[in-house]
Design a protein around this motif. Structure first.
Motif, PDB file in Angstrom:
ATOM      1  N   PRO A  43       1.019  -1.367   0.040  1.00 36.04           N
ATOM      2  CA  PRO A  43      -0.066   0.083  -0.103  1.00 36.04           C
ATOM      3  C   PRO A  43       0.779   1.390  -0.022  1.00 36.04           C
ATOM      4  O   PRO A  43       0.477   2.237  -0.685  1.00 36.04           O
ATOM      5  CB  PRO A  43      -0.850  -0.033   1.400  1.00 36.04           C
ATOM      6  N   LEU A  44       2.148   1.285   0.720  1.00 38.03           N
ATOM      7  CA  LEU A  44       2.756   2.517   0.740  1.00 38.03           C
ATOM      8  C   LEU A  44       3.626   2.630  -0.624  1.00 38.03           C
ATOM      9  O   LEU A  44       3.413   3.769  -1.118  1.00 38.03           O
ATOM     10  CB  LEU A  44       4.080   2.306   1.694  1.00 38.03           C
ATOM     11  N   CYS A  45       3.932   1.874  -1.277  1.00 42.86           N
ATOM     12  CA  CYS A  45       4.272   1.938  -2.869  1.00 42.86           C
ATOM     13  C   CYS A  45       3.416   2.344  -3.750  1.00 42.86           C
ATOM     14  O   CYS A  45       3.835   3.323  -4.519  1.00 42.86           O
ATOM     15  CB  CYS A  45       5.145   0.593  -3.196  1.00 42.86           C
ATOM     16  N   GLU A  46       2.057   1.853  -3.638  1.00 38.29           N
ATOM     17  CA  GLU A  46       1.121   2.246  -4.531  1.00 38.29           C
ATOM     18  C   GLU A  46       0.706   3.850  -4.204  1.00 38.29           C
ATOM     19  O   GLU A  46       0.473   4.423  -4.997  1.00 38.29           O
ATOM     20  CB  GLU A  46      -0.061   1.458  -4.439  1.00 38.29           C
ATOM     21  N   LEU A  47       0.721   4.115  -2.835  1.00 36.93           N
ATOM     22  CA  LEU A  47       0.431   5.659  -2.598  1.00 36.93           C
ATOM     23  C   LEU A  47       1.693   6.610  -3.233  1.00 36.93           C
ATOM     24  O   LEU A  47       1.295   7.460  -3.718  1.00 36.93           O
ATOM     25  CB  LEU A  47       0.372   5.672  -1.143  1.00 36.93           C
ATOM     26  N   ALA A  48       2.927   5.827  -3.135  1.00 39.66           N
ATOM     27  CA  ALA A  48       3.831   6.791  -3.508  1.00 39.66           C
ATOM     28  C   ALA A  48       3.901   6.985  -4.914  1.00 39.66           C
ATOM     29  O   ALA A  48       4.148   8.057  -5.524  1.00 39.66           O
ATOM     30  CB  ALA A  48       5.298   6.207  -3.169  1.00 39.66           C
ATOM     31  N   VAL A  49       3.408   5.957  -5.644  1.00 36.66           N
ATOM     32  CA  VAL A  49       3.554   5.914  -7.249  1.00 36.66           C
ATOM     33  C   VAL A  49       2.049   6.929  -7.700  1.00 36.66           C
ATOM     34  O   VAL A  49       2.504   7.779  -8.481  1.00 36.66           O
ATOM     35  CB  VAL A  49       3.384   4.483  -7.672  1.00 36.66           C
ATOM     36  N   ARG A  50       1.105   6.657  -6.877  1.00 35.78           N
ATOM     37  CA  ARG A  50      -0.057   7.634  -7.061  1.00 35.78           C
ATOM     38  C   ARG A  50       0.160   9.346  -7.138  1.00 35.78           C
ATOM     39  O   ARG A  50      -0.065  10.017  -7.823  1.00 35.78           O
ATOM     40  CB  ARG A  50      -1.073   7.029  -6.401  1.00 35.78           C
TER      41      ARG A  50
END
Length: 86
Positions: A43-50
């Protein structure tokens, strides 16, 4: 000058010292933090990419650093470094 007999720091019968046990070492604390980060990594990586795609410079830098330090294969043909001709 007179000294007291016995140990001045001795506990009276039935008296206890409140302790929380042995203190945790730095290695144990690091292991616990790493375990929590591994559980929340996706979830942290998805948020950072978004956020990086929305224009957040800090998240973009974090994503670039992650890509540079990982073994992820990047399609070199899809990535361009030159500015488009105007």
């Amino acid at each position: 000058m007179t000294f007291q007999k016995g140990n001045a720091f001795a506990l009276a019968p039935g008296e206890t010292i409140p302790t929380r046990g042995r203190p945790r070492s730095g290695r144990t604390i690091k292991r616990g933090v790493a375990k929590m980060l591994n559980q929340a990594a996706a979830p942290l990586c998805e948020l950072a990419v978004r956020k990086a795609l929305e224009g957040d410079a800090g998240c973009l830098a974090a994503c670039v650093i992650l890509l540079a330090s990982s073994d992820v294969m990047i399609d070199r043909k899809a990535v361009t470094t030159e500015a488009p001709a105007s």
